[in-house]
Design a protein around this motif. Structure first.
Motif, short mmCIF file in Angstrom:
data_model
loop_
_atom_site.label_atom_id
_atom_site.label_comp_id
_atom_site.label_asym_id
_atom_site.label_seq_id
_atom_site.Cartn_x
_atom_site.Cartn_y
_atom_site.Cartn_z
N ARG A 50 0.82 -1.22 0.00
CA ARG A 50 0.00 0.00 0.00
C ARG A 50 0.85 1.26 0.00
O ARG A 50 0.53 2.23 -0.71
CB ARG A 50 -0.93 0.01 1.22
CG ARG A 50 -1.91 1.18 1.22
CD ARG A 50 -2.61 1.33 2.55
NE ARG A 50 -1.68 1.76 3.60
CZ ARG A 50 -2.02 1.94 4.88
NH1 ARG A 50 -3.26 1.70 5.27
NH2 ARG A 50 -1.11 2.31 5.77
N ASP A 51 1.95 1.27 0.77
CA ASP A 51 2.65 2.51 1.06
C ASP A 51 3.92 2.75 0.25
O ASP A 51 4.36 3.91 0.15
CB ASP A 51 3.01 2.57 2.56
CG ASP A 51 1.76 2.58 3.44
OD1 ASP A 51 0.67 2.92 2.93
OD2 ASP A 51 1.88 2.22 4.62
N ASP A 52 4.54 1.71 -0.31
CA ASP A 52 5.78 1.91 -1.05
C ASP A 52 5.52 2.76 -2.30
O ASP A 52 4.52 2.58 -3.00
CB ASP A 52 6.36 0.55 -1.46
CG ASP A 52 7.70 0.69 -2.16
OD1 ASP A 52 8.73 0.72 -1.48
OD2 ASP A 52 7.71 0.79 -3.41
N CYS A 56 2.11 1.53 -4.31
CA CYS A 56 0.94 2.42 -4.16
C CYS A 56 -0.39 1.72 -4.44
O CYS A 56 -1.26 2.28 -5.12
CB CYS A 56 1.08 3.62 -5.09
SG CYS A 56 2.35 4.77 -4.60
N GLU A 58 -3.54 1.45 -3.47
CA GLU A 58 -4.45 2.14 -2.56
C GLU A 58 -5.75 1.38 -2.33
O GLU A 58 -6.44 1.59 -1.34
CB GLU A 58 -4.82 3.53 -3.11
CG GLU A 58 -3.65 4.39 -3.51
CD GLU A 58 -3.44 4.41 -5.03
OE1 GLU A 58 -3.98 3.54 -5.72
OE2 GLU A 58 -2.72 5.32 -5.49
#
Length: 202
Positions: A50-52, A56, A58
């Motif tokens: 989700r965060d790299d 991404c 989302e």
């Protein structure tokens, strides 16, 4: 129309760099990337996806259970219950499939992804209801498609096609009652009827 979707091999390289040793394996097939992670690293891997900046993802657009016992009519090899998630990055226009196996066939348990993607709520309830996969940390893990009094998990390969019980309305009691299944299992062979003049032939 121009496609801006990331090449699956480039995506595979980006994901491998992001997940490192958390990634058990990855496969590109039919232009789609599938990732395999161990249950111990499931939450950590999901957070990275989700965060790299190169991932991404989302959105979680789908999550389902799979029972691999007798898969493709072959004897079971490895663990039985798998959870498959489909992740979408709107910002980078890329998709990935994430697969994780529950470590215990007798009592399949995996962490819930609810705190990472809220869309997992009903999907995890469905996998619990139909396959009996328990999601630890789920906010409201209860049946969603079958009745609350339902016995068993109907998408498991060993669940009988006719089920264990049937329900009917009892006019005397003025309520729905459950009783043992009265349907006799039988093999249905289609009957072929040939007519001499079928199709207007003379």
């Amino acid at each position: 129309m121009t496609s801006y979707a990331v090449d699956p091999l480039a995506l595979q390289a980006n994901v491998q760099a992001a997940l490192g040793e958390l990634l058990e394996s990855s496969v590109v097939r039919l232009g789609e990337l599938t990732l395999y992670v161990n249950a111990r690293h499931y939450l950590q891997a999901a957070l990275i996806l989700r965060d790299d900046a190169n991932c991404c993802f989302e959105q979680l657009v789908d999550l389902c259970g799979v029972d691999y016992s007798a898969y493709k009519d072959q004897p079971q090899v490895g663990l039985r219950y798998c959870v498959v998630s489909h992740l979408l990055s709107v910002s980078l226009n890329q998709r990935v499939r994430l697969k994780v196996f529950a470590p215990d066939d007798a009592f399949p348990v995996l962490p819930s992804l609810g705190d990472i993607w809220s869309s997992t709520n009903w999907f995890e309830r469905e996998a619990f209801d139909l396959f009996g996969i328990v999601f630890e940390g789920h906010a409201d893990l209860r049946r969603i498609l079958t009745d609350y009094g339902f016995i068993g998990h109907p998408f498991r390969k060993d669940f009988p096609v006719s089920g264990h019980v049937e329900m009917r309305y009892d006019a005397e009691q003025k309520r729905v009652v459950y009783q043992p299944v009265t349907i006799e299992p039988r093999e249905i062979t289609p009957r072929i009827i040939r007519e001499a003049n079928y199709g207007g032939a003379h």
